[in-house]
Each structure stands twice: as structure tokens, then as C-alpha cells.
Motif scaffolding. Structure first.
Motif, PDB file in Angstrom:
ATOM      1  N   LEU A 100     -25.728  11.889   8.391  1.00  0.00           N
ATOM      2  CA  LEU A 100     -26.751  12.089   9.411  1.00  0.00           C
ATOM      3  C   LEU A 100     -28.061  11.439   8.962  1.00  0.00           C
ATOM      4  CD1 LEU A 100     -26.151  15.852  10.323  1.00  0.00           C
ATOM      5  CD2 LEU A 100     -25.386  13.839  11.603  1.00  0.00           C
ATOM      6  N   GLU A 101     -28.742  10.795   9.891  1.00  0.00           N
ATOM      7  CA  GLU A 101     -29.945  10.047   9.509  1.00  0.00           C
ATOM      8  C   GLU A 101     -30.986  10.939   8.849  1.00  0.00           C
ATOM      9  OE1 GLU A 101     -33.660   7.568  11.456  1.00  0.00           O
ATOM     10  OE2 GLU A 101     -31.785   7.699  12.616  1.00  0.00           O
ATOM     11  N   ARG A 102     -31.170  12.145   9.348  1.00  0.00           N
ATOM     12  CA  ARG A 102     -32.209  12.997   8.763  1.00  0.00           C
ATOM     13  C   ARG A 102     -31.875  13.378   7.320  1.00  0.00           C
ATOM     14  NH1 ARG A 102     -29.344  16.970  11.744  1.00  0.00           N
ATOM     15  NH2 ARG A 102     -29.046  18.960  10.632  1.00  0.00           N
ATOM     16  N   PHE A 103     -30.571  13.515   7.018  1.00  0.00           N
ATOM     17  CA  PHE A 103     -30.166  13.800   5.653  1.00  0.00           C
ATOM     18  C   PHE A 103     -30.404  12.584   4.758  1.00  0.00           C
ATOM     19  CE2 PHE A 103     -26.795  17.286   6.707  1.00  0.00           C
ATOM     20  CZ  PHE A 103     -27.814  18.099   7.191  1.00  0.00           C
ATOM     21  N   ALA A 104     -30.023  11.407   5.267  1.00  0.00           N
ATOM     22  CA  ALA A 104     -30.221  10.181   4.490  1.00  0.00           C
ATOM     23  C   ALA A 104     -31.695   9.981   4.174  1.00  0.00           C
ATOM     24  CB  ALA A 104     -29.675   8.982   5.252  1.00  0.00           C
ATOM     25  N   ARG A 105     -32.549  10.152   5.162  1.00  0.00           N
ATOM     26  CA  ARG A 105     -33.976   9.974   4.938  1.00  0.00           C
ATOM     27  C   ARG A 105     -34.539  11.018   3.975  1.00  0.00           C
ATOM     28  NH1 ARG A 105     -36.746   6.406   8.015  1.00  0.00           N
ATOM     29  NH2 ARG A 105     -35.612   5.406   9.728  1.00  0.00           N
ATOM     30  N   ALA A 106     -34.060  12.250   4.073  1.00  0.00           N
ATOM     31  CA  ALA A 106     -34.542  13.302   3.168  1.00  0.00           C
ATOM     32  C   ALA A 106     -34.169  12.998   1.726  1.00  0.00           C
ATOM     33  CB  ALA A 106     -33.978  14.660   3.595  1.00  0.00           C
ATOM     34  N   ILE A 107     -32.953  12.496   1.504  1.00  0.00           N
ATOM     35  CA  ILE A 107     -32.527  12.145   0.148  1.00  0.00           C
ATOM     36  C   ILE A 107     -33.342  10.969  -0.374  1.00  0.00           C
ATOM     37  CG2 ILE A 107     -30.622  11.226  -1.235  1.00  0.00           C
ATOM     38  CD1 ILE A 107     -28.721  12.788   0.602  1.00  0.00           C
ATOM     39  N   LEU A 108     -33.498   9.947   0.444  1.00  0.00           N
ATOM     40  CA  LEU A 108     -34.278   8.786   0.028  1.00  0.00           C
ATOM     41  C   LEU A 108     -35.731   9.170  -0.250  1.00  0.00           C
ATOM     42  CD1 LEU A 108     -32.828   6.161   2.524  1.00  0.00           C
ATOM     43  CD2 LEU A 108     -32.389   6.274   0.067  1.00  0.00           C
ATOM     44  N   ASP A 109     -36.282  10.072   0.573  1.00  0.00           N
ATOM     45  CA  ASP A 109     -37.638  10.556   0.317  1.00  0.00           C
ATOM     46  C   ASP A 109     -37.713  11.276  -1.033  1.00  0.00           C
ATOM     47  OD1 ASP A 109     -38.580   9.584   2.733  1.00  0.00           O
ATOM     48  OD2 ASP A 109     -38.529  11.528   3.756  1.00  0.00           O
ATOM     49  N   ALA A 110     -36.718  12.143  -1.300  1.00  0.00           N
ATOM     50  CA  ALA A 110     -36.725  12.919  -2.543  1.00  0.00           C
ATOM     51  C   ALA A 110     -36.645  12.021  -3.769  1.00  0.00           C
ATOM     52  CB  ALA A 110     -35.565  13.915  -2.536  1.00  0.00           C
ATOM     53  N   LEU A 111     -35.977  10.877  -3.629  1.00  0.00           N
ATOM     54  CA  LEU A 111     -35.817   9.946  -4.748  1.00  0.00           C
ATOM     55  C   LEU A 111     -36.819   8.799  -4.698  1.00  0.00           C
ATOM     56  CD1 LEU A 111     -31.901   9.750  -4.861  1.00  0.00           C
ATOM     57  CD2 LEU A 111     -33.425  11.176  -6.251  1.00  0.00           C
ATOM     58  N   ASP A 112     -37.776   8.872  -3.764  1.00  0.00           N
ATOM     59  CA  ASP A 112     -38.818   7.854  -3.602  1.00  0.00           C
ATOM     60  C   ASP A 112     -38.223   6.465  -3.364  1.00  0.00           C
ATOM     61  OD1 ASP A 112     -41.435   6.927  -3.425  1.00  0.00           O
ATOM     62  OD2 ASP A 112     -41.573   6.470  -5.566  1.00  0.00           O
TER      63      ASP A 112
END
Length: 239
Positions: A123-135
Motif C-alpha cells: 500500500l502506498e501509505r505504508f511504502a511512504r511511511a517506511i521510506l520516511d522512517a528511513l529518510d
């Protein structure tokens, strides 16, 4: 860089899958599967058993997990799918990390003037949240999830949209599953398969244009693939 750095890089866009390609998300995904199936008394699955289930989206992964641990029916699948997603959303990046060399490869591609895109069945929101968490979010000109367009891999539509959002141009895709290969092929892109990913079948049987054993091989492999044309089949044994 290597000898290829003095040449014009053959691709203006490189797209990546997320799970099993850029990031080792297996620990957090296995934890989510085990949480969901544990609520109905099923035994936990080891991470290595969950890895081949990853790549077709959370529901398909859960379906495999249920089948493996005692059977799956639609009602149970629907119920546990919600539980899995809720747990995963709260524990997205506990164990998740980039694969060795992945960030160096992204840096090298960016230094070559390449635009980076990401297309995942997550899901896009999950992908973005993970990428945000890892900068990592800022590295990608396009981030498309399996729900963004209402179509997921193996449909070529999300890959085509990724290329368009990256500005168009000659592109290649990097992934680890048959869904990645089929989607890239359908979109007319050459595809590199990662032998270190979450493989559900031998990497040589995926039908990719090239196979890499590690990220240090990605840049020279793409350079050779681009100069050989989209129909070339290449392999490297770099560890």
C-alpha cells in the motif's frame, strides 16, 4: 565509480521494487503475519518461511501463511487481513533496513543524473511511511503503491505511471519477483532481478534480462544491459 562512469549512462530512469529489492522488510512482515495468524491459534512461521510469500501484496502473503499453517477460507482471510494491516502499520520499520550496498547504488545512479522511481505492491501509505522512517523518500521522483492506481504488479500500468511521473525517457526496472519481471516486460522495460531477494522460485527462472547477486554489480550490469539492448540476457556472480 568504475570504467563505465566515463560513458553516458544508458538509462535516464531506474525504477525499483521495495520489499526484497531495496529493503529487507522480511522481519516486520513476518511479525505481522504471525500476529494475525496467532489470533486464531496458528503457530508462528519463521522469517525464512515467510520470505517466499512476499511480493504479491499483504493479502496474498497472508493467504499463503494461512494455507501453510492449517488452511484458508475467505471469511478468515478477510478478518485476519485487517488485523495484519493494523499491526503492520504500527510496526512498519522495527527490523526493516536497506540491503547492503543499496544506498551506495542509489547515490551512484543519482550522481550519473539518473531519476529514481519506486513501484511496490505494498500500500502506498505504508511504502511512504517506511521510506520516511528511513529518510529515503526524498530520493524518489515517483512512489507508486499497489493501491495507487487500483492495479498492482504484474499489471504494467503502475510501472508505466512511474516512468511518466519520473519525466519519461529510457528506463529499466529492478526487482526480485515474477510480478516485477512480468510488469516490467509488459511496460516494455528491461528488468534486473536480485538474487538476494524474497524469491519464490529460482532467480534464473524469472526471465529477467539480468541477475545480480549484490548491489555492487548493479551499475555495471545496467551499463552493459543498456548498451546491449533490451533483449540481452546478462548475469553476474558478484557477491
Amino acid at each position: 565509480m568504475d570504467a563505465h562512469s566515463s560513458l553516458v549512462f544508458p538509462f535516464s530512469i531506474i525504477g525499483f521494487d521495495l520489499d526484497g529489492t531495496l529493503l529487507d522488510t522480511s522481519g516486520d512482515l513476518a511479525a505481522a503475519v504471525n500476529h494475525a495468524i496467532g489470533t486464531i491459534g496458528r503457530p508462528p512461521l519463521p522469517v525464512e518461511a515467510v520470505k517466499p510469500m512476499i511480493g504479491g501484496g499483504a493479502r496474498r502473503m497472508l493467504e499463503h501463511g494461512l494455507t501453510t499453517t492449517g488452511g484458508c477460507d475467505p471469511v478468515t482471510l478477510d478478518m485476519l487481513h485487517r488485523r495484519l494491516l493494523d499491526y503492520y502499520e504500527a510496526h512498519l520499520a522495527v527490523h526493516t533496513r536497506p540491503f547492503p550496498g543499496a544506498l551506495d547504488a542509489l547515490d551512484a545512479l543519482t550522481a550519473q543524473g539518473v531519476t529514481l522511481g519506486l513501484m511496490t505492491n505494498k500500500l502506498e501509505r505504508f511504502a511512504r511511511a517506511i521510506l520516511d522512517a528511513l529518510d529515503l523518500t526524498h530520493r524518489f521522483a515517483a512512489i507508486i503503491g499497489g493501491d495507487t492506481l487500483g492495479a498492482a504488479k504484474p499489471s504494467p500500468r503502475p510501472i508505466q505511471a512511474m516512468v511518466a511521473q519520473c519525466g519519461g525517457g529510457r528506463a529499466a526496472f529492478v526487482g526480485d519477483s515474477i510480478f516485477d519481471v512480468q510488469a516490467a516486460r509488459g511496460a516494455g522495460l528491461p528488468v534486473v532481478a536480485c538474487a538476494f531477494g524474497f524469491l519464490s522460485q529460482p532467480v534464473e527462472t524469472l526471465g529477467a534480462d539480468a541477475v545480480i547477486q549484490g548491489y555492487e554489480a548493479l551499475i555495471p550490469t545496467l551499463a552493459r544491459l543498456g548498451s546491449s539492448g533490451p533483449s540481452a540476457t546478462l548475469s553476474t556472480n558478484a557477491a
